[in-house]
Write an enzyme that holds these catalytic residues in place. Sequence first.
Site, PDB file in Angstrom:
ATOM      1  N   ASP A  14       0.873  -1.178   0.000  1.00 40.03           N
ATOM      2  CA  ASP A  14       0.000   0.000   0.000  1.00 40.03           C
ATOM      3  C   ASP A  14       0.904   1.219   0.000  1.00 40.03           C
ATOM      4  OD1 ASP A  14      -2.404   1.605   0.347  1.00 40.03           O
ATOM      5  OD2 ASP A  14      -1.793   1.881   2.424  1.00 40.03           O
ATOM      6  N   SER A  15       0.308   2.368  -0.271  1.00 39.30           N
ATOM      7  CA  SER A  15       1.067   3.612  -0.215  1.00 39.30           C
ATOM      8  C   SER A  15       1.586   3.884   1.193  1.00 39.30           C
ATOM      9  CB  SER A  15       0.163   4.767  -0.650  1.00 39.30           C
ATOM     10  OG  SER A  15      -0.972   4.813   0.183  1.00 39.30           O
ATOM     11  N   TYR A  46      -0.546   8.437  -2.279  1.00 39.47           N
ATOM     12  CA  TYR A  46      -0.623   8.181  -3.711  1.00 39.47           C
ATOM     13  C   TYR A  46      -1.859   8.868  -4.326  1.00 39.47           C
ATOM     14  CZ  TYR A  46       2.822   4.300  -3.656  1.00 39.47           C
ATOM     15  OH  TYR A  46       3.956   3.532  -3.558  1.00 39.47           O
ATOM     16  N   CYS A  77      -4.237  -1.287  -2.084  1.00 36.56           N
ATOM     17  CA  CYS A  77      -4.370   0.160  -2.218  1.00 36.56           C
ATOM     18  C   CYS A  77      -5.289   0.408  -3.408  1.00 36.56           C
ATOM     19  CB  CYS A  77      -2.990   0.771  -2.473  1.00 36.56           C
ATOM     20  SG  CYS A  77      -3.022   2.540  -2.836  1.00 36.56           S
ATOM     21  N   ASN A  78      -6.345   1.159  -3.175  1.00 38.08           N
ATOM     22  CA  ASN A  78      -7.301   1.421  -4.261  1.00 38.08           C
ATOM     23  C   ASN A  78      -6.679   2.270  -5.351  1.00 38.08           C
ATOM     24  OD1 ASN A  78     -10.430   0.715  -3.524  1.00 38.08           O
ATOM     25  ND2 ASN A  78      -9.142   0.876  -1.728  1.00 38.08           N
ATOM     26  N   THR A  79      -5.810   3.213  -4.951  1.00 36.44           N
ATOM     27  CA  THR A  79      -5.197   4.098  -5.936  1.00 36.44           C
ATOM     28  C   THR A  79      -4.268   3.296  -6.850  1.00 36.44           C
ATOM     29  OG1 THR A  79      -5.304   5.831  -4.271  1.00 36.44           O
ATOM     30  CG2 THR A  79      -3.903   6.241  -6.190  1.00 36.44           C
ATOM     31  N   GLU A 162      -4.932   9.112   9.667  1.00 30.76           N
ATOM     32  CA  GLU A 162      -3.530   8.874  10.061  1.00 30.76           C
ATOM     33  C   GLU A 162      -3.193   9.669  11.324  1.00 30.76           C
ATOM     34  OE1 GLU A 162      -0.408   8.099   7.597  1.00 30.76           O
ATOM     35  OE2 GLU A 162      -1.618   6.555   6.629  1.00 30.76           O
ATOM     36  N   CYS A 194     -10.988   2.992  -0.328  1.00 26.42           N
ATOM     37  CA  CYS A 194      -9.666   3.386   0.159  1.00 26.42           C
ATOM     38  C   CYS A 194      -9.416   2.504   1.378  1.00 26.42           C
ATOM     39  CB  CYS A 194      -9.650   4.859   0.553  1.00 26.42           C
ATOM     40  SG  CYS A 194      -8.114   5.363   1.361  1.00 26.42           S
ATOM     41  N   THR A 195      -8.233   1.929   1.436  1.00 30.70           N
ATOM     42  CA  THR A 195      -7.980   0.961   2.508  1.00 30.70           C
ATOM     43  C   THR A 195      -7.836   1.620   3.881  1.00 30.70           C
ATOM     44  OG1 THR A 195      -5.675   0.933   1.740  1.00 30.70           O
ATOM     45  CG2 THR A 195      -7.077  -0.902   1.079  1.00 30.70           C
ATOM     46  N   HIS A 196      -7.806   2.944   3.920  1.00 29.93           N
ATOM     47  CA  HIS A 196      -7.819   3.635   5.212  1.00 29.93           C
ATOM     48  C   HIS A 196      -9.234   3.676   5.825  1.00 29.93           C
ATOM     49  CE1 HIS A 196      -3.878   5.190   4.118  1.00 29.93           C
ATOM     50  NE2 HIS A 196      -3.777   5.783   5.290  1.00 29.93           N
TER      51      HIS A 196
HETATM   52  N1  DGL Z   1      -4.631   3.511   1.005  1.00 29.10           N
HETATM   53  C1  DGL Z   1      -4.737   4.314  -0.201  1.00 29.10           C
HETATM   54  C2  DGL Z   1      -5.871   3.796  -1.083  1.00 29.10           C
HETATM   55  O1  DGL Z   1      -6.480   2.778  -0.799  1.00 29.10           O
HETATM   56  C3  DGL Z   1      -5.006   5.770   0.117  1.00 29.10           C
HETATM   57  C4  DGL Z   1      -3.891   6.573   0.713  1.00 29.10           C
HETATM   58  C5  DGL Z   1      -3.144   7.437  -0.266  1.00 29.10           C
HETATM   59  O2  DGL Z   1      -3.646   8.449  -0.770  1.00 29.10           O
HETATM   60  O3  DGL Z   1      -2.013   7.072  -0.539  1.00 29.10           O
HETATM   61  O4  DGL Z   1      -6.154   4.385  -2.097  1.00 29.10           O
END
Ligand code: DGL
Length: 304
Positions: A14-15, A46, A77-79, A162, A194-196
């Site tokens: 992930d990012s 990301y 990571c979705n991005t 975060e 988004c995994t957050h």
């Molecule tokens: N965890 C990232 C996602 O799932 C988002 C965090 C980022 O912007 O890097 O897209």
Amino acid sequence: MPATHDARPIGVFDSGLGGLTAVRELFRVLPEESVLYFGDTARVPYGTKSKDTVTRFSLEIARFLVRQDIKCLLVACNTASSYALDTLSRRLDIPVVGVIEPAVRAAFAAGGGARGRGSARIGVIGTLATVGSESYPHAIHAIAPGAHVISRACPLFVPLIEEGWIGHPVLRAVAEEYLGDVRAAQLESLILGCTHYPLIAPLVAELMGPGVKLVDSGAEAARALATLLGERGQLAAGGPRHHFFLSDERLDFNRVARAFLGRELPPTTIVDQTDLPWFERSPDHAATGTAEPARGRAAAKEAP
Ligand code: DGL
């Protein structure tokens, strides 16, 4: 003869730390598996970067993990899944699983078929990049062209999560602002793209109301990977050995990572930058997904 088990670790990246929500589910559904996690803490976020850059970072990390002899890669990571999954799948000779398709399948299943797939009403929240890439509407419409999709970028969620402001009134105010249109859209399901976001699922669920099923994209991807490994006869047996890699040290890593993972952390190494070439430009750069943006830039230049 097909393999019956494979003790090599699962690679996950992930990012930053958001992908740990997917690892948490991997630990639950595949307790025998070893996980090598890479969090790109030096280059997070990301979600505000270009396809070109995210694809390059994703390839660098994937190559690093492949050198550690992983048996498959989970793009948590979705991005990165939105921008780089096709390139990663083409370039690696191990199975690569992203978050988009598993989340979309779960969103359709969550609708319960009450209205039928063709008239499903699905919401997506994510980073600017994920929403801008339209990866979710494309995946949803590939299954049901008539489905109604509403997408909303929520760029302030990641820094607030975060920061640990999960129960903070500022987060609630931001969520109310972001989710206004989404709440009015009479959705059956909302993809946490988004995994957050699983960390703020209770707040999102409260604001969306009981009729809307939330889909955790990282957890769905972890379950999809478990199914795939089972089908391929590649599940591990024996004691798991996990290891985490970060591209930079962050002062509050332990606090934040524990919140994401829900348990004590495995041994963690800060990657030597010589192991992860930054701004690597390979001769086959055009095949990393950069061909399209490059064409786009050229076209823009020629425009009057
Ligand atoms: N965890 C990232 C996602 O799932 C988002 C965090 C980022 O912007 O890097 O897209």
